[in-house]
Design an enzyme around this catalytic site. Structure first.
Site, PDB file in Angstrom:
ATOM      1  N   THR A 227     -38.642 -38.223 170.466  1.00 46.25           N
ATOM      2  CA  THR A 227     -38.892 -38.002 169.489  1.00 46.25           C
ATOM      3  C   THR A 227     -39.902 -38.000 168.808  1.00 46.25           C
ATOM      4  O   THR A 227     -40.016 -38.767 168.502  1.00 46.25           O
ATOM      5  CB  THR A 227     -38.218 -38.680 168.208  1.00 46.25           C
TER       6      THR A 227
ATOM      7  N   ARG B 123     -23.136 -34.187 172.134  1.00 48.97           N
ATOM      8  CA  ARG B 123     -23.672 -35.535 171.128  1.00 48.97           C
ATOM      9  C   ARG B 123     -25.057 -35.315 170.083  1.00 48.97           C
ATOM     10  O   ARG B 123     -25.782 -34.395 170.438  1.00 48.97           O
ATOM     11  CB  ARG B 123     -24.646 -36.383 172.209  1.00 48.97           C
ATOM     12  N   VAL B 124     -24.460 -35.952 169.003  1.00 49.35           N
ATOM     13  CA  VAL B 124     -25.422 -35.352 168.163  1.00 49.35           C
ATOM     14  C   VAL B 124     -26.038 -36.759 167.697  1.00 49.35           C
ATOM     15  O   VAL B 124     -25.583 -37.977 167.542  1.00 49.35           O
ATOM     16  CB  VAL B 124     -25.046 -35.236 167.363  1.00 49.35           C
ATOM     17  N   GLY B 125     -27.378 -37.560 167.883  1.00 43.63           N
ATOM     18  CA  GLY B 125     -27.988 -38.572 167.496  1.00 43.63           C
ATOM     19  C   GLY B 125     -28.082 -38.727 166.520  1.00 43.63           C
ATOM     20  O   GLY B 125     -28.751 -37.636 165.173  1.00 43.63           O
ATOM     21  N   ASP B 126     -29.196 -39.633 165.757  1.00 45.50           N
ATOM     22  CA  ASP B 126     -29.722 -40.128 164.363  1.00 45.50           C
ATOM     23  C   ASP B 126     -31.135 -39.293 163.881  1.00 45.50           C
ATOM     24  O   ASP B 126     -30.777 -38.674 163.156  1.00 45.50           O
ATOM     25  CB  ASP B 126     -30.250 -40.883 164.463  1.00 45.50           C
TER      26      ASP B 126
ATOM     27  N   THR C  94     -37.828 -43.117 165.273  1.00 43.26           N
ATOM     28  CA  THR C  94     -37.547 -42.871 166.664  1.00 43.26           C
ATOM     29  C   THR C  94     -36.288 -44.185 167.878  1.00 43.26           C
ATOM     30  O   THR C  94     -37.304 -45.206 167.442  1.00 43.26           O
ATOM     31  CB  THR C  94     -38.656 -42.426 167.319  1.00 43.26           C
ATOM     32  N   GLY C  95     -35.936 -43.938 168.972  1.00 45.07           N
ATOM     33  CA  GLY C  95     -35.433 -44.757 169.535  1.00 45.07           C
ATOM     34  C   GLY C  95     -33.780 -44.888 170.099  1.00 45.07           C
ATOM     35  O   GLY C  95     -33.336 -43.458 169.203  1.00 45.07           O
TER      36      GLY C  95
ATOM     37  N   GLY D 229     -30.531 -43.866 169.270  1.00 40.41           N
ATOM     38  CA  GLY D 229     -29.875 -43.183 167.899  1.00 40.41           C
ATOM     39  C   GLY D 229     -28.957 -44.401 167.257  1.00 40.41           C
ATOM     40  O   GLY D 229     -28.113 -44.428 166.461  1.00 40.41           O
TER      41      GLY D 229
HETATM   42  N1  ASP Z   1     -32.960 -40.809 168.638  1.00 42.12           N
HETATM   43  C1  ASP Z   1     -33.567 -40.233 168.729  1.00 42.12           C
HETATM   44  C2  ASP Z   1     -32.273 -39.768 169.419  1.00 42.12           C
HETATM   45  O1  ASP Z   1     -30.861 -41.265 169.841  1.00 42.12           O
HETATM   46  C3  ASP Z   1     -33.967 -40.332 170.315  1.00 42.12           C
HETATM   47  C4  ASP Z   1     -35.284 -40.809 169.989  1.00 42.12           C
HETATM   48  O2  ASP Z   1     -36.261 -40.750 169.368  1.00 42.12           O
HETATM   49  O3  ASP Z   1     -36.049 -41.125 171.538  1.00 42.12           O
HETATM   50  O4  ASP Z   1     -31.804 -38.485 170.106  1.00 42.12           O
END
Ligand code: ASP
Length: 363
Positions: free
Chosen positions: A201, A229-232, A252-253, A255
């Protein structure tokens, strides 16, 4: 500054993003790197922080703010570079597709001076979801559009529809499909590389010389995710948040771990209460771990996933923290654009070993 809706459509929304690529990219911000010794954080503004994949973008955003650009416009121009880079498989064009082979993008943004926000989730066929999120902010009475409605809105606003799957990302997806279930009807191939679930991200947070802030996060989310699917990244308060009295922050990471603690909002509230940006990021990680289900923790409560927070204070101080030691982040201020190491809670050797649950692998 926002254009009128008519001017926006006339200018061609994606042409605006194209400009970000057309200009030469400098990793060192121009002209002021020498004058830095002894400067306070505030003197070092304008300043920008992002995930490491934004190293070109932070330089671009800082250069724009030196020329008077709005902090959110600058940050979005910074992330557009990554969104339009087909080689970056975590964002925009070339982002890794979902289970069905379709790229679905999430983005959100927030503008400190006017206290407005915009977001899109599961957006298909538009390479720059950050700009669509800003268009939602600028031209509607809403904050969050998703799926087919978000795409319809983007097309109405003049964004260009394009296939976001590149030959390279299609090959990676095909290999995943051929390998992901030993009992399926797809044949494994000897030359298949081992395909991990990946994520990635870009979050970028900017402050101008006078202390106005903006924040943006954009992503293709987890590779091979369940469609819809919707992430953070799309969620204001989780993937990014800013408050012009305090600063800007994002993540990032994983979500799913961040959404539960409204992480970017949490970071800003910690800073409001007096924490430094780095301390605020560390506290958010601790809270996320505290809220993690046991299946994702080892017996010492070490998480089997990665999560990173990035924060920029209104006065130009910045900080970043990752759960495990190792990753870097990008920052640009009067000392130029550079990568620095994230603060962390645990060393890499403390990371749990053994099988890793789906969608929790590190970058
Ligand atoms: N945060 C992002 C999500 O969950 C993915 C990512 O940052 O690697 O969609």
């Amino acid at each position: 500054m926002a254009m009128s809706r008519r001017e926006f459509i006339g200018a061609g929304a994606t042409a605006a993003a194209g400009l970000a690529l057309a200009q030469p990219l400098t990793v060192q911000s121009r002209g002021d790197a020498a004058a830095v010794r002894g400067l306070t954080a505030a003197d070092a503004r304008p300043a920008v922080i992002s995930s490491a994949n934004g190293i070109r973008g932070v330089a671009k955003a800082r250069d724009m703010m030196l020329q008077g650009a709005d902090p959110l416009d600058a940050a979005i121009a910074g992330v557009n570079i990554t969104e339009l880079d087909p080689k970056d498989h975590s964002v925009g064009l070339g982002g890794l597709p979902n289970e069905d082979g379709v790229v679905q993008l999430d983005a959100s943004c927030m503008h400190g001076p006017t206290r407005r926000a915009g977001a899109v989730g599961a957006l298909e066929d538009i390479a720059t979801p950050s700009l669509v999120a800003k268009a939602v902010m600028d031209y509607t009475d809403h904050i969050f559009l998703v799926g087919a409605g978000a795409k319809k809105f983007a097309l109405e606003m003049g964004f260009k529809e394009q296939d976001l799957v590149t030959e390279e990302s299609r090959q990676i997806w095909l290999k995943w499909k051929a390998n992901h279930d030993p009992n399926d009807a797809w044949l494994d191939h000897d030359d298949d590389v081992k395909i991990a679930f990946t994520h990635g991200t870009i979050n970028m947070n900017a402050v101008t010389a006078s202390g106005d802030v903006g924040s943006v996060t954009t992503t293709s989310g987890f590779s091979y995710k369940i469609p819809g699917r919707v992430g953070d990244s799309a969620i204001v308060g989780a993937g990014q948040y800013c408050d012009n009295d305090v600063g800007a922050a994002g993540s990032t990471g994983r979500g799913e771990a961040n959404i539960k603690i409204a992480g970017a909002f949490f970071v800003i509230e910690q800073m409001r209460a007096g924490a430094s940006p780095e301390e605020a990021c560390l506290r958010a990680l601790q809270r996320a771990i505290q809220m993690t289900e046991t299946r994702l923790l080892d017996d010492r409560k070490r998480p089997r996933y990665d999560l990173t927070y990035y924060a920029m204070a209104k006065d130009g101080r910045y900080g970043c923290a990752n759960i495990y030691q190792g990753p870097q982040f990008a920052v640009a201020d009067a000392r130029g654009a550079r990568l620095e190491s994230c603060a962390y809670l645990f060393t890499e050797s403390e990371r749990p070993r053994g099988p890793v649950p789906m969608h929790t692998l590190s970058h």
